[in-house]
Design an enzyme around this catalytic site. Structure first.
Site, mmCIF file in Angstrom:
data_model
loop_
_atom_site.group_PDB
_atom_site.id
_atom_site.type_symbol
_atom_site.label_atom_id
_atom_site.label_comp_id
_atom_site.label_asym_id
_atom_site.label_seq_id
_atom_site.Cartn_x
_atom_site.Cartn_y
_atom_site.Cartn_z
ATOM 1 N N SER A 61 -1.578 5.815 -13.996
ATOM 2 C CA SER A 61 -2.506 5.360 -15.005
ATOM 3 C C SER A 61 -2.849 4.099 -15.376
ATOM 4 O O SER A 61 -3.355 3.956 -16.334
ATOM 5 C CB SER A 61 -1.882 6.094 -16.517
ATOM 6 O OG SER A 61 -1.681 7.746 -16.470
ATOM 7 N N ASP B 279 -5.767 7.775 -5.158
ATOM 8 C CA ASP B 279 -5.915 9.308 -4.981
ATOM 9 C C ASP B 279 -6.921 9.058 -3.789
ATOM 10 O O ASP B 279 -6.461 9.918 -2.691
ATOM 11 C CB ASP B 279 -6.530 9.838 -6.148
ATOM 12 C CG ASP B 279 -6.722 11.131 -6.135
ATOM 13 O OD1 ASP B 279 -6.436 11.827 -5.133
ATOM 14 O OD2 ASP B 279 -7.381 11.849 -6.877
ATOM 15 N N ASP C 79 0.803 -1.069 -0.129
ATOM 16 C CA ASP C 79 -0.030 -0.078 -0.192
ATOM 17 C C ASP C 79 0.892 1.060 -0.026
ATOM 18 O O ASP C 79 1.704 1.640 0.874
ATOM 19 C CB ASP C 79 -0.967 0.015 1.290
ATOM 20 C CG ASP C 79 -1.809 1.166 1.535
ATOM 21 O OD1 ASP C 79 -1.945 1.918 0.369
ATOM 22 O OD2 ASP C 79 -2.665 1.096 2.201
ATOM 23 N N GLY D 1 -4.865 2.151 -13.691
ATOM 24 C CA GLY D 1 -6.148 1.883 -13.020
ATOM 25 C C GLY D 1 -7.183 2.259 -13.915
ATOM 26 O O GLY D 1 -7.471 2.070 -14.879
ATOM 27 N N ASN E 188 -6.014 13.635 -10.590
ATOM 28 C CA ASN E 188 -6.641 14.105 -11.590
ATOM 29 C C ASN E 188 -6.546 15.609 -11.783
ATOM 30 O O ASN E 188 -6.130 16.125 -10.836
ATOM 31 C CB ASN E 188 -8.333 13.685 -11.830
ATOM 32 C CG ASN E 188 -8.965 14.125 -10.538
ATOM 33 O OD1 ASN E 188 -9.080 15.505 -10.246
ATOM 34 N ND2 ASN E 188 -9.604 13.266 -9.726
#
Ligand code: AR6
Length: 173
Positions: free
Chosen positions: A122, A34, A10, A124, A24
């Site tokens: 990028s 995020d 993690d 996921g 984003n």
């Protein structure tokens, strides 16, 4: 020379100077890594992101750009927010994925971070194929002019870890 380590686990629990957020344009949170970062850092992270939006990136953080905030409740002192490109079969956006990594390392240098943990940006919600993302991420870190001593790629899931391990071996071997 920056050393590269792979970790299965993690990103939010990493004991490093800075972790990189696959954010984003809005910088106001989202799903995936995020969301996990905002939950672990606490509400002050969102306040800090709002401040960045008001002062520096009024129209949003552009794809391939990076900016630092504090890490608040995270073990990491800094969060470096970057926006990865969405995958598109017919348009080559790899320069933007390269830029996410080079700009994140440049921002790490600016704040004095010596150890930086990245997720697989990028791969996921933005659907970039893991093998191509691994190739770009590792090659970009290898080629970067940076004072960062350790880069950790923190992969969630054995499959992602194995893809990065094969690529690291291929580029170092
Ligand atoms: N630690 C490490 N890796 C993780 C973790 C974690 N806690 N959680 C997810 N991953 P994604 P993107 C992996 O979707 O593709 C957000 O909503 C995940 O398995 O987080 O760049 C943003 O707000 C995957 O391999 O980021 C944006 O809107 C990788 O992290 C959008 O998603 C990246 O997946 C960004 O999409």
């Amino acid at each position: 020379m920056t050393s590269i380590r792979l970790v299965l686990g993690d990103l939010t629990t990493q004991d490093v100077d800075a972790i990189v957020n696959a954010a984003n344009h809005t910088m106001l949170g989202g799903g995936g890594v995020d969301g996990a970062i905002h939950r672990a850092a606490g509400p002050k992270l969102l306040e800090a992101c709002r401040r960045v939006r008001k002062t520096t990136f009024r129209d949003g953080l552009p794809t391939g750009e990076a900016v630092a905030t504090e890490g608040f409740d995270l073990p990491a002192r800094w969060v470096i927010h970057t926006v990865g490109p969405t995958w598109a079969k017919t348009i080559d956006k790899s320069d933007l994925l390269v830029s996410c990594h080079t700009r994140s390392l440049a921002v790490a240098d600016e704040v004095g971070a010596r150890s930086v943990a990245f997720p697989a940006i990028s791969t996921g919600a933005y659907h970039w194929p893991m093998d191509d993302a691994a190739r770009i991420a590792i090659a970009t870190v290898h080629g970067a002019m940076t004072g960062v001593e350790e880069v950790r790629f923190v992969l969630r899931g054995q499959a992602a870890y194995d893809v990065f391990a094969v690529e690291l071996e291929r580029q170092q071997g």
